[in-house]
Design a protein around this motif. Structure first.
Motif, mmCIF file in Angstrom:
data_model
loop_
_atom_site.group_PDB
_atom_site.id
_atom_site.type_symbol
_atom_site.label_atom_id
_atom_site.label_comp_id
_atom_site.label_asym_id
_atom_site.label_seq_id
_atom_site.Cartn_x
_atom_site.Cartn_y
_atom_site.Cartn_z
ATOM 1 N N HIS A 39 65.637 -0.607 71.310
ATOM 2 C CA HIS A 39 66.656 -0.364 70.283
ATOM 3 C C HIS A 39 66.524 1.071 69.747
ATOM 4 N N ALA A 40 65.272 1.477 69.540
ATOM 5 C CA ALA A 40 65.009 2.841 69.050
ATOM 6 C C ALA A 40 65.537 3.870 70.045
ATOM 7 N N LYS A 41 65.264 3.624 71.321
ATOM 8 C CA LYS A 41 65.668 4.568 72.371
ATOM 9 C C LYS A 41 67.190 4.704 72.448
ATOM 10 N N GLN A 42 67.875 3.557 72.424
ATOM 11 C CA GLN A 42 69.337 3.596 72.513
ATOM 12 C C GLN A 42 69.951 4.297 71.299
ATOM 13 N N THR A 43 69.343 4.061 70.130
ATOM 14 C CA THR A 43 69.853 4.680 68.898
ATOM 15 C C THR A 43 69.715 6.204 68.963
ATOM 16 N N ILE A 44 68.541 6.676 69.386
ATOM 17 C CA ILE A 44 68.318 8.123 69.479
ATOM 18 C C ILE A 44 69.251 8.732 70.524
ATOM 19 N N LEU A 63 72.167 23.364 67.929
ATOM 20 C CA LEU A 63 72.849 22.124 67.531
ATOM 21 C C LEU A 63 72.356 21.661 66.164
ATOM 22 N N ASP A 64 73.267 21.115 65.395
ATOM 23 C CA ASP A 64 72.956 20.679 64.028
ATOM 24 C C ASP A 64 72.450 19.240 64.044
ATOM 25 N N ILE A 65 71.120 19.083 63.978
ATOM 26 C CA ILE A 65 70.622 17.702 64.076
ATOM 27 C C ILE A 65 70.771 16.933 62.761
ATOM 28 N N ASN A 66 71.169 17.631 61.706
ATOM 29 C CA ASN A 66 71.494 16.894 60.472
ATOM 30 C C ASN A 66 72.609 15.880 60.712
ATOM 31 N N ALA A 67 73.436 16.199 61.730
ATOM 32 C CA ALA A 67 74.573 15.317 62.018
ATOM 33 C C ALA A 67 74.139 13.931 62.482
ATOM 34 N N MET A 68 72.872 13.801 62.932
ATOM 35 C CA MET A 68 72.431 12.485 63.403
ATOM 36 C C MET A 68 71.658 11.708 62.340
ATOM 37 N N LYS A 69 71.509 12.307 61.143
ATOM 38 C CA LYS A 69 70.679 11.664 60.117
ATOM 39 C C LYS A 69 71.202 10.289 59.717
ATOM 40 N N THR A 70 72.483 10.220 59.457
ATOM 41 C CA THR A 70 73.051 8.942 59.012
ATOM 42 C C THR A 70 72.920 7.883 60.102
ATOM 43 N N LEU A 106 66.593 2.553 59.849
ATOM 44 C CA LEU A 106 65.494 2.793 58.901
ATOM 45 C C LEU A 106 65.922 2.407 57.487
ATOM 46 N N ASN A 107 66.596 1.275 57.390
ATOM 47 C CA ASN A 107 67.085 0.776 56.095
ATOM 48 C C ASN A 107 67.902 1.826 55.347
ATOM 49 N N GLY A 108 68.570 2.722 56.093
ATOM 50 C CA GLY A 108 69.436 3.715 55.464
ATOM 51 C C GLY A 108 68.720 4.891 54.819
ATOM 52 N N ASP A 109 67.388 4.973 55.019
ATOM 53 C CA ASP A 109 66.595 6.015 54.354
ATOM 54 C C ASP A 109 66.574 7.310 55.188
ATOM 55 N N GLU A 110 67.462 8.236 54.837
ATOM 56 C CA GLU A 110 67.578 9.475 55.617
ATOM 57 C C GLU A 110 66.356 10.393 55.490
ATOM 58 N N THR A 111 65.561 10.216 54.437
ATOM 59 C CA THR A 111 64.360 11.065 54.286
ATOM 60 C C THR A 111 63.349 10.757 55.399
ATOM 61 N N LEU A 112 63.461 9.542 55.979
ATOM 62 C CA LEU A 112 62.533 9.181 57.056
ATOM 63 C C LEU A 112 62.891 9.861 58.373
ATOM 64 N N VAL A 113 64.091 10.421 58.475
ATOM 65 C CA VAL A 113 64.504 11.066 59.722
ATOM 66 C C VAL A 113 63.699 12.359 59.952
ATOM 67 N N ASP A 114 63.437 13.111 58.889
ATOM 68 C CA ASP A 114 62.575 14.298 59.008
ATOM 69 C C ASP A 114 61.165 13.882 59.450
ATOM 70 N N LEU A 115 60.689 12.779 58.869
ATOM 71 C CA LEU A 115 59.358 12.270 59.222
ATOM 72 C C LEU A 115 59.322 11.874 60.698
ATOM 73 N N TRP A 116 60.394 11.263 61.166
ATOM 74 C CA TRP A 116 60.503 10.900 62.581
ATOM 75 C C TRP A 116 60.413 12.143 63.466
ATOM 76 N N PHE A 117 61.163 13.178 63.132
ATOM 77 C CA PHE A 117 61.196 14.366 63.991
ATOM 78 C C PHE A 117 59.826 15.055 64.022
ATOM 79 N N ALA A 118 59.146 15.111 62.888
ATOM 80 C CA ALA A 118 57.798 15.710 62.837
ATOM 81 C C ALA A 118 56.827 14.903 63.690
ATOM 82 N N ASN A 119 56.948 13.572 63.632
ATOM 83 C CA ASN A 119 56.092 12.705 64.456
ATOM 84 C C ASN A 119 56.398 12.847 65.944
#
Lengths: 223, 223
Positions: free
Chosen positions: A80-85, A14-21, A27-40
């Protein structure tokens, strides 16, 4: 001889890039933080195992998202985080090569297994949404054994569920750590070179390194 | 009664923000990737343990840096990555509260221990550069036992080295996963709320949560 293939799901199929936006919305629209989230998220899944804890992958993901948000001064509740993910991770499209490759492998008569760190319910929703669930003989979530990949017990358990020996099994993943872990557990391995993904340089080398799942049959079965 | 304090080093005592600009030099100047690098470093240290591998923390750091660079289309050799990290991670300043707090604790007669995922040589260089090495009775790198925090064996080994029981020991760290791991291993814990850092929401709660190391003596010894 390879009798069964175990597929990682997130990023491999599955292409998880599709969930970045969607995820960046909290995250104030900052898509670079999504990679940081996944690593964490991945780090804390292993922290849980190391400290004899276990939490649902989505709950760890929500905790990681709250921490990443906090580090940037963004207020976010765990709920909120859980529902968003949950909303975004269960509506990921498959990569372009996935359906055709799974169909061809199924016609070859090998056992097809999905093995994911996602929860049972989440994994089911993901494969259904992507319309690829019917290709799999067995769908396995680590939730059943309360340990995360890349612990060897996870791969051994998957082999037992399919009644196939580790050395008759091929683990297919787009994460070097997953491939290396499966190799350490005695399985054959194929690394899928999804865009931006490379093997963990210090990991155990894969038996196959392929650009697309179309290469599985010619590389593994017709070599 | 607390007889010994074990301090985490990176971020807890030393300000790793100071290396962001230097490290970003090999990442097209993108400092947001430095957080991603550190999360990947921590994840892969645990991947190593889970798959029965062990590599030097700097080597894992270099591998993680190469992977992060690759994900953004930046070419970087393992050797260049290693030299870049080595140069910058061994010249970090201590946070403002560190020297005074260590001095006051030493005068109280408790045993002071530094326990880091950094290599022995790296840790030595770090504490010397920051001019705080002399405060510690014992300096411990996980390199000696080839397992990374937060595995319980690491904390137990540190207690054994200091000849103190886990429940007479206080682990002090700015990482929720380190605090939670130490708690799971039976130690007392203090979470240091460095800017942007919060406890791992699913982790085991700390005994103390402090904004500055100055609060250790009033919170732990004079309560």
């Amino acid at each position: 001889m390879i009798k069964a293939l175990i597929f990682d799901v997130n990023e491999t199929l599955l292409d998880i890039n599709a969930m970045k936006t969607g995820l960046a919305e909290v995250l104030n629209g900052d898509e670079t933080l999504v990679d940081l989230w996944f690593a964490n998220l991945l780090h804390h899944s292993l922290v849980d195992v190391a400290s004899s804890q276990f939490h649902d992958f989505i709950d760890i993901g929500a905790a990681a998202l709250v921490m990443v948000a906090y580090s940037k001064g963004i207020q976010l509740t765990q709920e909120h985080a859980k529902q968003t993910i949950k909303q975004h991770i269960t509506s990921l499209p498959p990569h372009d090569d996935v359906a055709a490759a799974l169909k061809a492998l199924k016609q070859k008569g090998v056992t097809l297994i999905a093995l994911s760190n996602s929860s049972s319910a989440g994994l089911d929703a993901q494969l259904s949404y992507a319309n690829i669930k019917s290709y799999f003989d067995i769908v396995l979530s680590v939730e059943s054994i309360r340990t995360y990949k890349p612990y060897p017990s996870v791969y051994h358990w998957a082999c037992q569920q399919a009644e196939v020996a580790p050395n008759d099994t091929l683990m297919v993943a787009a994460h070097g750590w997953d491939v290396s872990g499966a190799k350490a557990a005695g399985l054959n391995t194929a690394f899928v070179e999804r865009p931006g993904k490379m093997m963990y340089p210090l990991g155990l080398a894969p038996d196959y390194s392929i650009e697309s799942l179309d290469q599985l049959i010619p590389s593994v079965f017709n070599a």
